[in-house]
Write an enzyme that holds these catalytic residues in place. Structure first.
Site, PDB file in Angstrom:
ATOM      1  N   HIS A 193       1.170  -1.533  -0.192  1.00 43.42           N
ATOM      2  CA  HIS A 193      -0.092  -0.026  -0.068  1.00 43.42           C
ATOM      3  C   HIS A 193       0.346   1.328   0.127  1.00 43.42           C
ATOM      4  O   HIS A 193       0.346   2.233  -0.484  1.00 43.42           O
ATOM      5  CB  HIS A 193      -1.325   0.405   1.054  1.00 43.42           C
ATOM      6  CG  HIS A 193      -2.297  -0.595   0.691  1.00 43.42           C
ATOM      7  ND1 HIS A 193      -2.916  -1.328   1.877  1.00 43.42           N
ATOM      8  CD2 HIS A 193      -2.655  -1.824  -0.115  1.00 43.42           C
ATOM      9  CE1 HIS A 193      -3.584  -2.538   1.270  1.00 43.42           C
ATOM     10  NE2 HIS A 193      -3.708  -2.320   0.088  1.00 43.42           N
ATOM     11  N   HIS A 247      -4.116  -5.182 -10.806  1.00 42.58           N
ATOM     12  CA  HIS A 247      -3.180  -4.946 -10.726  1.00 42.58           C
ATOM     13  C   HIS A 247      -2.172  -5.424 -11.653  1.00 42.58           C
ATOM     14  O   HIS A 247      -0.798  -4.782 -11.539  1.00 42.58           O
ATOM     15  CB  HIS A 247      -2.868  -6.030  -8.864  1.00 42.58           C
ATOM     16  CG  HIS A 247      -3.313  -5.059  -8.111  1.00 42.58           C
ATOM     17  ND1 HIS A 247      -2.859  -3.695  -7.268  1.00 42.58           N
ATOM     18  CD2 HIS A 247      -4.018  -5.686  -7.372  1.00 42.58           C
ATOM     19  CE1 HIS A 247      -3.556  -3.650  -6.677  1.00 42.58           C
ATOM     20  NE2 HIS A 247      -4.324  -4.739  -6.361  1.00 42.58           N
TER      21      HIS A 247
END
Length: 412
Positions: A256, A387
């Site tokens: 993150h 992703h």
């Protein structure tokens, strides 16, 4: 708005040809997720859908988004995937009685008991924006519905943040606030701003980033807290008994830091007068991930989580963290011109190609153990293309507008 010039190392024709080939292979692989029951299933290692697992809203929205991007890149056979996704989100997942969307459905049936979550609804908003940009039937209606639900139920104007989750009838607001859901809503809000032309969406993205990164992360030496109470006070011991949770792990999540680094560059490029802290924080988070996340236990790769002093909590390597590192390095290299990011872009791709990428099929192993052997304790199978596409596509696009709008405008 930030002007970005593609550096030579990102514009190499041979490299872009390799990226494009992997995109084409990835799109072929995910075709196996299409379900006759509606929507998309959870992909296994062999490229077939697991018909025993629930149909999950966030995966259906992600694959609809991926299909829309593939369609706008001119990849044949993807229009029907967008339409299939729109139909499932609009019909199967939609709660006609209470509004919003169910988080999961039975493999071939109705909704599974659960909550209506900001995380899932962020991807409805993203899928609606991408389908709208692709010009597919029902895309604009899905986008408009997602906007209405987000503003009515999730967006907290006073806090400048999103609420987390509700019961099906939008009562019983959860006594929890999460950085993960708000992070994905930053991406969705940027896409909503691009698609709608309303700059207030960029202000919402900036508001979420300001609280979580410019304040919460900065105040803790960039160890971003992931979990908060309803007043946005950090809860550092949250999930101490479930440290490798796939969505709410204990501690601070290295991937993150990289994903936020990328998003801050997108925000900066979207705003007419971006604050200086965006660039500062984007570079600080990337450097923080290199220092405290990469090869810190003697093995290459980004660890999953650390505590707030930098000690490793969960040492598995997630493919999505590597994908976000690649995209962040590309964007930071483009906006700064610093050779550091070319070094890391090349290094991360070399690592990915050696350990994660299944190049013949275009998919990636989703999780490795610390010794870099494949593991599936958190993310078994191959369900995520979202992703992977970020790593393959974003280095070929400007930082703003977002991917769908950039492709729709021919900015690749």
């Amino acid at each position: 708005m930030t002007l970005i010039t593609t550096p030579p190392w990102l514009g190499l024709p041979t490299h872009r040809a390799w990226l494009d080939d992997q995109i084409n292979r990835l799109v072929r692989f995910v075709q196996g997720s299409r379900l006759e029951a509606g929507g998309f299933g959870y992909l296994l290692e062999d490229g077939t859908a697991d018909l025993t697992r629930p149909r999950e809203l966030y995966l259906n929205c992600r694959l609809t988004h991926v299909a829309a991007l593939a369609y706008m890149r001119g990849i044949p056979g993807t229009a029907h995937l967008i339409d299939h996704g729109i139909a499932a989100i609009t019909n199967d997942f939609h709660d006609r009685a209470n509004g919003g969307w169910f988080s999961a459905l039975e493999p071939a049936g109705g909704p599974i008991a659960g909550r209506k979550a900001a995380y899932d609804h962020a991807f409805v908003l993203l899928a609606g924006a991408s389908a709208t940009e692709a010009g597919r039937p029902g895309g604009r209606e899905l986008f408009d519905s997602a906007v209405a639900v987000f503003l009515k139920h999730f967006w907290d104007e006073e806090a400048g943040m999103s609420r987390e989750s509700f019961a099906w009838d939008f009562t019983d607001s959860e006594d929890y606030r999460g950085a993960n859901s708000n992070m994905h809503l930053v991406e969705a809000c940027l896409a909503a701003g691009d698609t709608s032309g309303d700059a207030v969406w960029y202000d919402r993205a900036l508001s979420m980033a300001d609280r979580l990164i410019n304040h919460a992360a900065r105040e803790r030496n960039w160890f971003l807290p992931e979990h908060f109470d309803t007043q946005w006070n950090p809860r550092p011991e949250y999930n101490t008994d479930d440290r490798a949770h796939p969505f709410r792990p204990y501690g601070s999540t290295v991937g993150h830091w990289l994903e936020w680094s990328r998003l801050l560059v997108h925000i900066e490029a979207s705003l007419a007068s971006p604050p200086a802290w965006l660039r500062e924080a984007a570079t600080a988070l990337f450097n923080h991930a290199i220092t405290f996340g990469w090869s810190v236990d003697g093995h290459d790769g980004f660890v999953y989580t650390t505590d707030f002093e930098g000690a490793v909590v969960t040492d598995v390597r997630m493919h999505w963290a590597l994908c976000e590192g690649i995209a962040a390095a590309a964007l930071l290299g483009a906006v700064t011109g610093d050779a550091l990011y070319e070094h890391w872009y090349r290094k991360l791709w070399d690592h990915a190609a050696r350990y994660f990428v299944e190049q013949e099929r275009g998919t990636w192993k989703h999780q490795l153990a610390a010794d870099l052997s494949e593991a599936g304790s958190v993310w078994p199978g191959r369900p995520d293309a979202y992703h992977v596409l970020n790593a393959l596509l974003l280095p070929q696009l400007p930082a703003a507008p977002g991917a769908a709008t950039a492709l729709a405008r021919g900015l690749a």
